[in-house]
Enzyme design. Sequence first.
Site, PDB file in Angstrom:
ATOM      1  N   THR A  66       0.808  -1.220   0.000  1.00 10.72           N
ATOM      2  CA  THR A  66       0.000   0.000   0.000  1.00 10.72           C
ATOM      3  C   THR A  66       0.839   1.266   0.000  1.00 10.72           C
ATOM      4  OG1 THR A  66      -0.134  -0.104   2.421  1.00 10.72           O
ATOM      5  CG2 THR A  66      -1.914  -1.121   1.162  1.00 10.72           C
ATOM      6  N   CYS A  67       2.024   1.178   0.599  1.00 14.29           N
ATOM      7  CA  CYS A  67       2.837   2.392   0.698  1.00 14.29           C
ATOM      8  C   CYS A  67       3.311   2.872  -0.672  1.00 14.29           C
ATOM      9  CB  CYS A  67       4.050   2.145   1.588  1.00 14.29           C
ATOM     10  SG  CYS A  67       3.593   1.633   3.262  1.00 14.29           S
ATOM     11  N   PHE A  68       3.401   1.923  -1.616  1.00 13.55           N
ATOM     12  CA  PHE A  68       3.963   2.260  -2.921  1.00 13.55           C
ATOM     13  C   PHE A  68       2.934   2.121  -4.048  1.00 13.55           C
ATOM     14  CE2 PHE A  68       7.163   0.170  -0.221  1.00 13.55           C
ATOM     15  CZ  PHE A  68       7.987   1.258   0.027  1.00 13.55           C
TER      16      PHE A  68
END
Length: 988
Positions: free
Chosen positions: A955-957
Amino acid sequence: MLCYWGAQVREGFGLVKPDQVEHGNSGIRSMCPKLKVQDMSAGRSFVGFIRNGKVSVLSSDGKLKQPQLKNGRIRQIFCGGAGAVLLSDSGTVVIMDKSTVCKHLKGLDNRQVIQIACGDHHSMALTKDGQLFVWGENSHGQLGLKKDHPSSPSAQHVQSLSGIPVAQISAGGDHSFVLSLSGVVFGWGKNSAGQLGLGDTTDRYVPTVVNSLHQKKTVSISCGGEHTATLSKGGTVFTFGSGGSGQLGHNSFKDEHHPRVVAELWGSKVSHITCGRHHTLVSVASSKLIYSFGCEIQGQLGNGEVTTQSVPFPVDLPTECNDEYTIDKLIAGENHSFALFVKELESKAKSNPSNEVLTLNDGMIDRWLAGTDSWATIKKEINTVFSSAASLNGSFLKMSCDDHYQTSEEHCGLDFDLVKTSFAKLSENKSLISEVVKVVQQMLRSLNLNPTGVESLRVYLLLPELIKHLEKQQRTELTEALASKILQLDPDAHKVLEKYWAKSPDDWLKNLVKLFRKASAKLIGQITYGKMGFDFKKRLKRFLKILQMIYQVCGSANKDIPNRDFIIFEVNDLLDTLETTLKNLFWRLWLSAFTEDCQDVEKLRDCYFEIIKILVKFPSAADTVSKQRMFVFLQWQLFTPRAILLNGNMLQINRESVWMDTFAYLRQKKHKFCNPMQVKFIGENGIDGRGLSAEFFSLLSQSLLKWEKKVLEVHESSLVWFNTEGMQDNRDFYYLGVICGMALYNRHYINLDFPLALYKKLLQRSPTLNDLEELSPVEARSLKSLLEEDEEEVVDMLFLDFTVKGKKLIPNGDQIQVTKVNRQKYVDLYVDFVFNKSVKKQFKHYLRGFSKGCPLDAWSMFHPEELQKLLHGSPKYEWSELQQCASYEKCSASDELVQNFWTVFFELSEENKRKFLMFLYGTDRVPVGGFSKRPLKIFQSDCPDAEDRLPEAQTCFGRFILHKYSDINTLRDKLIHAISFCEVFGRG
């Protein structure tokens, strides 16, 4: 032919022999001098005549004198209480005292005077460029130069009227009047009998608008000793002031403090008025009659009576006056009356433009372009017109249907179409326009910033249309000067100018927006490339302030001018340059490669930040994306990379108790709101690179709606609003605000569907009935039906009172019925109650918390709609855009696996598509600007056990890991399972 009546004087005035004077009824005498009388006047000391450009005066002792003058031909004479004033053909002024000694009036050097008026102890002069000058005594403020201004033997400029296009001036005993081209009447001086028509008996020391004569189409005004008369275009006469001698004509001897119609003259279509010391004369051109009223003691009424007369009666004129003659001039002196007659053919051929202020018109521009006059003459006219705000303000008036007489705070009186075509023609000649610019630059510096009347503001409407046609450099300079003057106007003038803008044609207003947007864009472009000129920040603020003023006007007036027209797109270039500068400095600091030249870069960076801090105060100047970037840049100023690493504001919570854990965390008061936050879910792996915190706010939103305290109430529209009843306390609303503020500051979405009204309130704007319709459609539709109902009986039968849910909207509201008359008030109060009064306490604490959670007050630069999208995400899901913006790693868009994925994705229901977003990003909100503002990277995994694995998300990327499934059905099953049960998977 000259007729006269009243006090005994030297027979024939020395103009004819005594036996050549005809004696008629009621003391009327008439004569026909061989040498034609061009002008005459009567005052306390003299009766003066002009024949063949020479002056003859008969003093009160009966002596006839002919002053010797060195100024050439005299055009007009004006007699007052203390002497006389002479006006030459060239416009120069000569003063003559009681002994007939003549001298030049000081203070009018190089000015062409066109009108003069004399009172008992003061005089006035109007120049060709519309400027008013006064001299003499100021005992009652009759000079209009403020209370403590001393008397003056030399001409003094009445600066407060410098922008008024004057049509006529008049002076009485100790009071003064000015009439504008649009029929606006200004009075000042002695007011002991109400002769100023202002409703009281208080003297005025500065020009004051006579509001009771507003839009009466006044075309003429005359002052007597202590009374005044005005004439409207249709021939209606108004009088006011002292009435003790019947000089007001109202069939009474009372003073009148307000202008009152002379009823006896109603329908007579009076063509001329004049006031003497204690009597009044009027003439009717159509019937060739003269009426008189007032003091008759010395026969000055000319009708055979010997007592005062309070109603108009005809003067007994000789019969020949009605045959071949017409009245040219009517004069009421101290105790005399005069009527100067000319042959009708002479009257029809006669015109006198020499006593009118020079104004710009289409015909004058045509003449300049044709070159029929010499360049010197043209330059002189340009200088006269464009150096004077009064001349410009009297130009291009809309004469059709007497529209210019409607001039008010709501109506400017200009013919915009004529202005546009005329200035367009003027711009065709570079020599002309260059000369105009030079003069306008000087005129702008002298503009009156505290104008007396609204007509002074027309210049601010005319100049933008002129500037539009100039070359770039000239345009910039004049635009800047104009902006400076607009911003220096006093608050009342500002309000009127904004009303004029609101009533202006859309195309004209669009040009105004374009003018100041271009000027702003040019300045920002120069700043972007390091070309900072003198006072560049102050100059930019001026342009932006004007743009913001116009933007607010367009909004309140519902003008068809889109927000896009106000956006300065060059701001994006400035932000690009700032970003490059910051990266450069960051890496130099990181690599310890800081050198002396970095100091210059730091100065540039600081300058850019100062510009951003200016821009955030003007919401209309940038688009949403640019504002978001500015918001981020300003955040960078609040924290440093080291602060982020050392104090990451790590919030550790359980998924099952997300709200209670958050509440407990915030109550510890350890959170540093200026620094970015990070989230860790207890018992799960993963580092928060924004994905976990995005999911945190999504989960928190769900918890808030399920919380037993019910701080929020879900309405019929599925939108939420503050709950006004229940067991919540002030802290609940405070922490709700803190959470929302933190989401905004950390650039995450909160899944709480507030109506637009909340964001309006945050930005200090008032919600409307349309906002209520968004929140409660049924409720709002009932109110709209109430407003649209035509039948009064139907409104009454609704039996509504001024209450809402038992709460009184106004004192005794339960006893006041809603009617067709007061229904708008009821609806306004109803909307105010729902959005303001009923939630006053709740919103107060919410706002306090919001400001705490988002310590950067730059959020006020967003429009309500933008703020709503930033906090709640865009409501539009353009799924095809998601595919278009995708990038690929270890695969390509043409691969069968990728094509199968997109086939399955587009088969999904709307709900499952949103679940996919939640799975991938931790939130199902669409960023402002669409999916292009958020990365989607599809990575193909080659692991051997693909059939046993579910798709994964980083999710962070924004990275979606897709295993190489054997067929589309397997892919479909795995994807639906993953997005439906994603909470069991730890992601980072």
